[in-house]
Design a protein around this motif. Structure first.
Motif, PDB file in Angstrom:
ATOM      1  N   UNK A   1      11.517  -2.263   4.695  1.00 39.38           N
ATOM      2  CA  UNK A   1      10.261  -3.016   4.570  1.00 39.38           C
ATOM      3  C   UNK A   1      10.476  -4.478   4.119  1.00 39.38           C
ATOM      4  N   UNK A   2       9.239  -5.027   4.795  1.00 36.58           N
ATOM      5  CA  UNK A   2       9.629  -6.499   4.050  1.00 36.58           C
ATOM      6  C   UNK A   2       8.024  -7.007   3.673  1.00 36.58           C
ATOM      7  N   UNK A   3       8.010  -7.653   2.722  1.00 38.36           N
ATOM      8  CA  UNK A   3       6.658  -8.503   2.273  1.00 38.36           C
ATOM      9  C   UNK A   3       6.349  -9.415   3.440  1.00 38.36           C
ATOM     10  N   UNK A   4       5.073  -9.751   3.651  1.00 39.89           N
ATOM     11  CA  UNK A   4       4.697 -10.770   4.698  1.00 39.89           C
ATOM     12  C   UNK A   4       5.149 -11.957   4.602  1.00 39.89           C
ATOM     13  N   UNK A   5       5.897 -12.442   5.395  1.00 39.89           N
ATOM     14  CA  UNK A   5       6.737 -13.675   5.044  1.00 39.89           C
ATOM     15  C   UNK A   5       6.224 -14.839   4.399  1.00 39.89           C
ATOM     16  N   UNK A   6       5.005 -14.907   4.643  1.00 36.19           N
ATOM     17  CA  UNK A   6       4.248 -16.244   4.124  1.00 36.19           C
ATOM     18  C   UNK A   6       3.862 -15.893   2.797  1.00 36.19           C
ATOM     19  N   UNK A   7       3.916 -14.620   2.273  1.00 32.16           N
ATOM     20  CA  UNK A   7       3.654 -14.256   0.968  1.00 32.16           C
ATOM     21  C   UNK A   7       4.803 -14.037   0.208  1.00 32.16           C
TER      22      UNK A   7
END
Length: 200
Positions: free
Chosen positions: A164-170
């Motif tokens: 999983x990854x946090x939204x890149x912009x966030x």
């Protein structure tokens, strides 16, 4: 893939186009977001962002740092290697996130992407993608699949590993670095052993 899909009447009115998956069809790594970005809705390629958007990083920059995207390729047609991009939903409403029903309507498209690409690793980008993919492809209780806790971890799944990854912009700079380091280690390992081979 249906370019004139009418399964979600409300989204048909707000979209510019249907945004299907894009990238290397033989990829080991499949990135799944929630819905098309505004730029993706305009161009037809998932995860695109405006070049003048300075907020946070972008998925493209992350892929470039992992050598999964050619940094010299056009902004609107990234040359991907071993990576494929898609979303839970194919159409965009500029004012709201997709409903559960709309995600359900698009599920056959996502399933078709996953079956045809047959990746080794699924990368849920954002909370909604993690919840949907985690429910479908892991035995982990959905209330334990949360971000940022699961960011930059590997979750063993049914047929796939999920990273999983946090939204890149966030993402904070530290979160971006942590995810890059974790994923680079995964890429350097014999990650294909993490997957139980399925019959196509």
């Amino acid at each position: 893939m249906d370019e004139e899909c009418r399964n979600c009447p409300a989204l048909c009115e707000t979209r510019t186009q249907v945004v299907h998956g894009y990238g290397d069809v033989g990829a080991d790594f499949l990135f799944v977001g929630e819905r098309p970005t505004a730029k993706a809705d305009e161009v037809g390629v998932p995860f695109l962002t405006d070049e003048d958007d300075d907020s946070g990083t972008s998925l493209r920059r992350i892929l470039e740092r992992l050598a999964l995207c050619d940094s010299t390729s056009p902004d609107d047609r990234p040359a991907l290697e071993n990576a494929y991009l898609t979303n839970l939903t194919r159409c965009r409403d500029p004012d709201r996130r997709p409903t559960d029903e709309e995600i359900g309507n698009c599920e056959p498209y996502l399933n078709a992407d996953i079956r045809s690409i047959n990746p080794e690793v699924l990368v849920p980008v954002g909370e909604r993608a993690l919840a949907e993919l985690g429910t479908e492809y892991t035995t982990t209780p959905v209330d334990e699949l949360t971000l940022p806790e699961a960011h930059a971890t590997t979750i063993r799944g049914r047929g796939f590993a999920l990273v999983p990854m946090v939204e890149p912009r966030e993402q904070t700079d530290d979160q971006t670095q942590a995810w890059l380091e974790h994923f680079a280690q995964l890429m350097a390992s014999d990650y294909r052993q993490t997957k139980g081979r399925r019959e196509r």
